[in-house]
Design a protein around this motif. Structure first.
Motif, mmCIF file in Angstrom:
data_model
loop_
_atom_site.group_PDB
_atom_site.id
_atom_site.type_symbol
_atom_site.label_atom_id
_atom_site.label_comp_id
_atom_site.label_asym_id
_atom_site.label_seq_id
_atom_site.Cartn_x
_atom_site.Cartn_y
_atom_site.Cartn_z
ATOM 1 N N LYS A 8 -30.541 -50.499 31.638
ATOM 2 C CA LYS A 8 -29.665 -50.060 31.440
ATOM 3 C C LYS A 8 -28.699 -50.031 33.189
ATOM 4 O O LYS A 8 -29.561 -50.566 33.720
ATOM 5 C CB LYS A 8 -29.596 -48.778 31.348
ATOM 6 C CG LYS A 8 -30.103 -47.719 30.464
ATOM 7 C CD LYS A 8 -30.024 -45.998 30.168
ATOM 8 C CE LYS A 8 -30.933 -46.289 29.063
ATOM 9 N NZ LYS A 8 -30.713 -44.567 28.266
ATOM 10 N N CYS A 9 -27.928 -50.769 32.944
ATOM 11 C CA CYS A 9 -26.893 -51.348 34.336
ATOM 12 C C CYS A 9 -25.566 -50.988 33.850
ATOM 13 O O CYS A 9 -25.398 -50.776 32.972
ATOM 14 C CB CYS A 9 -27.415 -52.968 34.335
ATOM 15 S SG CYS A 9 -26.824 -53.811 32.624
ATOM 16 N N GLN A 10 -24.900 -51.189 35.505
ATOM 17 C CA GLN A 10 -23.474 -50.314 35.141
ATOM 18 C C GLN A 10 -22.977 -52.633 35.110
ATOM 19 O O GLN A 10 -23.441 -53.477 35.952
ATOM 20 C CB GLN A 10 -23.259 -50.314 36.355
ATOM 21 C CG GLN A 10 -24.136 -49.141 36.464
ATOM 22 C CD GLN A 10 -23.322 -48.531 37.821
ATOM 23 O OE1 GLN A 10 -21.768 -48.420 38.370
ATOM 24 N NE2 GLN A 10 -24.526 -47.736 38.079
ATOM 25 N N ALA A 11 -21.480 -52.616 34.350
ATOM 26 C CA ALA A 11 -20.813 -53.657 34.309
ATOM 27 C C ALA A 11 -18.878 -53.435 34.482
ATOM 28 O O ALA A 11 -18.709 -52.392 33.999
ATOM 29 C CB ALA A 11 -21.213 -54.089 33.398
ATOM 30 N N VAL A 12 -18.821 -54.432 34.311
ATOM 31 C CA VAL A 12 -17.035 -54.020 35.159
ATOM 32 C C VAL A 12 -16.370 -55.431 35.026
ATOM 33 O O VAL A 12 -17.428 -56.414 34.963
ATOM 34 C CB VAL A 12 -16.837 -53.227 36.508
ATOM 35 C CG1 VAL A 12 -17.007 -54.138 37.632
ATOM 36 C CG2 VAL A 12 -15.541 -52.730 36.063
ATOM 37 N N GLN A 13 -15.153 -55.328 34.207
ATOM 38 C CA GLN A 13 -14.748 -56.922 34.097
ATOM 39 C C GLN A 13 -13.726 -57.440 34.836
ATOM 40 O O GLN A 13 -13.324 -56.158 35.403
ATOM 41 C CB GLN A 13 -14.151 -56.901 32.760
ATOM 42 C CG GLN A 13 -13.596 -58.490 32.522
ATOM 43 C CD GLN A 13 -13.066 -58.714 30.662
ATOM 44 O OE1 GLN A 13 -12.137 -58.013 30.372
ATOM 45 N NE2 GLN A 13 -13.140 -60.261 30.925
ATOM 46 N N PHE A 14 -14.001 -58.803 35.636
ATOM 47 C CA PHE A 14 -13.533 -57.971 36.644
ATOM 48 C C PHE A 14 -11.793 -59.302 36.865
ATOM 49 O O PHE A 14 -11.611 -60.083 35.732
ATOM 50 C CB PHE A 14 -13.412 -59.639 38.016
ATOM 51 C CG PHE A 14 -13.474 -59.754 38.996
ATOM 52 C CD1 PHE A 14 -12.874 -58.797 39.816
ATOM 53 C CD2 PHE A 14 -12.576 -61.285 38.801
ATOM 54 C CE1 PHE A 14 -12.177 -59.469 41.267
ATOM 55 C CE2 PHE A 14 -11.128 -61.516 39.927
ATOM 56 C CZ PHE A 14 -11.307 -60.720 41.394
ATOM 57 N N ASP A 15 -10.899 -58.465 37.234
ATOM 58 C CA ASP A 15 -8.992 -58.447 36.930
ATOM 59 C C ASP A 15 -8.325 -59.359 38.273
ATOM 60 O O ASP A 15 -7.098 -59.515 37.748
ATOM 61 C CB ASP A 15 -8.523 -58.067 35.371
ATOM 62 C CG ASP A 15 -8.391 -56.603 36.168
ATOM 63 O OD1 ASP A 15 -8.785 -56.476 37.717
ATOM 64 O OD2 ASP A 15 -7.776 -55.668 35.392
ATOM 65 N N GLY A 16 -9.017 -58.857 38.681
ATOM 66 C CA GLY A 16 -8.131 -59.165 40.101
ATOM 67 C C GLY A 16 -7.451 -58.374 40.587
ATOM 68 O O GLY A 16 -6.598 -58.714 41.706
ATOM 69 N N ASN A 17 -7.722 -57.467 39.759
ATOM 70 C CA ASN A 17 -7.057 -56.711 40.655
ATOM 71 C C ASN A 17 -7.837 -54.722 40.531
ATOM 72 O O ASN A 17 -8.615 -53.995 40.053
ATOM 73 C CB ASN A 17 -6.216 -54.978 39.346
ATOM 74 C CG ASN A 17 -5.162 -54.135 39.254
ATOM 75 O OD1 ASN A 17 -5.168 -53.689 40.536
ATOM 76 N ND2 ASN A 17 -3.732 -53.964 38.626
ATOM 77 N N GLY A 53 -12.007 -62.400 34.145
ATOM 78 C CA GLY A 53 -12.299 -62.412 32.739
ATOM 79 C C GLY A 53 -13.810 -62.829 32.673
ATOM 80 O O GLY A 53 -14.398 -61.362 32.012
ATOM 81 N N ASP A 54 -14.540 -62.708 34.019
ATOM 82 C CA ASP A 54 -16.147 -62.556 34.151
ATOM 83 C C ASP A 54 -16.652 -60.879 34.336
ATOM 84 O O ASP A 54 -15.810 -60.393 34.894
ATOM 85 C CB ASP A 54 -16.243 -63.363 35.121
ATOM 86 C CG ASP A 54 -16.560 -64.781 35.103
ATOM 87 O OD1 ASP A 54 -15.757 -65.423 34.127
ATOM 88 O OD2 ASP A 54 -16.612 -65.753 36.335
ATOM 89 N N TYR A 55 -17.422 -61.026 33.986
ATOM 90 C CA TYR A 55 -17.876 -59.906 33.948
ATOM 91 C C TYR A 55 -19.199 -59.573 35.279
ATOM 92 O O TYR A 55 -19.569 -60.427 35.488
ATOM 93 C CB TYR A 55 -18.992 -59.229 32.904
ATOM 94 C CG TYR A 55 -18.446 -58.407 31.855
ATOM 95 C CD1 TYR A 55 -18.057 -57.576 31.794
ATOM 96 C CD2 TYR A 55 -17.730 -59.234 31.237
ATOM 97 C CE1 TYR A 55 -17.157 -57.046 31.246
ATOM 98 C CE2 TYR A 55 -16.888 -58.949 29.441
ATOM 99 C CZ TYR A 55 -16.070 -57.602 30.150
ATOM 100 O OH TYR A 55 -16.017 -57.379 28.664
ATOM 101 N N VAL A 56 -18.911 -58.585 35.943
ATOM 102 C CA VAL A 56 -20.148 -58.187 37.717
ATOM 103 C C VAL A 56 -21.026 -57.852 36.682
ATOM 104 O O VAL A 56 -20.272 -56.229 36.414
ATOM 105 C CB VAL A 56 -18.687 -57.518 38.335
ATOM 106 C CG1 VAL A 56 -20.356 -57.861 39.851
ATOM 107 C CG2 VAL A 56 -18.499 -58.880 39.547
ATOM 108 N N VAL A 57 -22.734 -57.258 37.348
ATOM 109 C CA VAL A 57 -23.779 -56.797 36.210
ATOM 110 C C VAL A 57 -24.224 -56.131 37.590
ATOM 111 O O VAL A 57 -24.346 -57.466 37.952
ATOM 112 C CB VAL A 57 -24.189 -57.735 35.047
ATOM 113 C CG1 VAL A 57 -25.359 -56.588 34.160
ATOM 114 C CG2 VAL A 57 -22.966 -58.216 33.645
ATOM 115 N N LEU A 58 -24.736 -55.267 37.239
ATOM 116 C CA LEU A 58 -25.369 -54.442 38.289
ATOM 117 C C LEU A 58 -26.544 -53.583 38.296
ATOM 118 O O LEU A 58 -26.318 -53.205 37.119
ATOM 119 C CB LEU A 58 -24.537 -53.473 39.098
ATOM 120 C CG LEU A 58 -25.640 -52.822 40.563
ATOM 121 C CD1 LEU A 58 -25.854 -53.778 41.544
ATOM 122 C CD2 LEU A 58 -24.549 -51.887 41.308
#
Length: 80
Positions: A8-17, A53-58
């Motif tokens: 289980k990890c955290q992820a967010v899509q990078f949109d520049g904002n 549009g890339d995802y950052v996964v922690l």
């Protein structure tokens, strides 16, 4: 033998904002932009290029991965 492991990890899509980014993202990374290129810097100031549009996964061990959106959709499943 093949084994399936659930991590289980955290992820967010990078949109520049950066206003849209969650606290864990802003606490872990510095974000910079040079020309049309975006960069993430971790706590050791190691630089990683990121695209919109890339995802950052922690991961739970504080490991981080930048994953393109098409790859993210095939490797990760959301849960509530």
């Amino acid at each position: 033998m093949n084994y399936k492991v659930e991590v289980k990890c955290q992820a967010v899509q990078f949109d520049g904002n950066l206003v849209n980014m969650p606290n864990w993202f802003l606490d872990k990374f510095l974000v910079g932009k040079q020309d049309d290129n975006w960069f993430l810097f971790n706590e050791e100031y190691i630089e990683s290029e990121i695209h919109l549009g890339d995802y950052v996964v922690l991961y739970p061990d504080d490991g981080m991965e930048i994953v393109p959106a098409d790859v993210f959709a095939t490797r990760f499943t959301a849960y509530a």
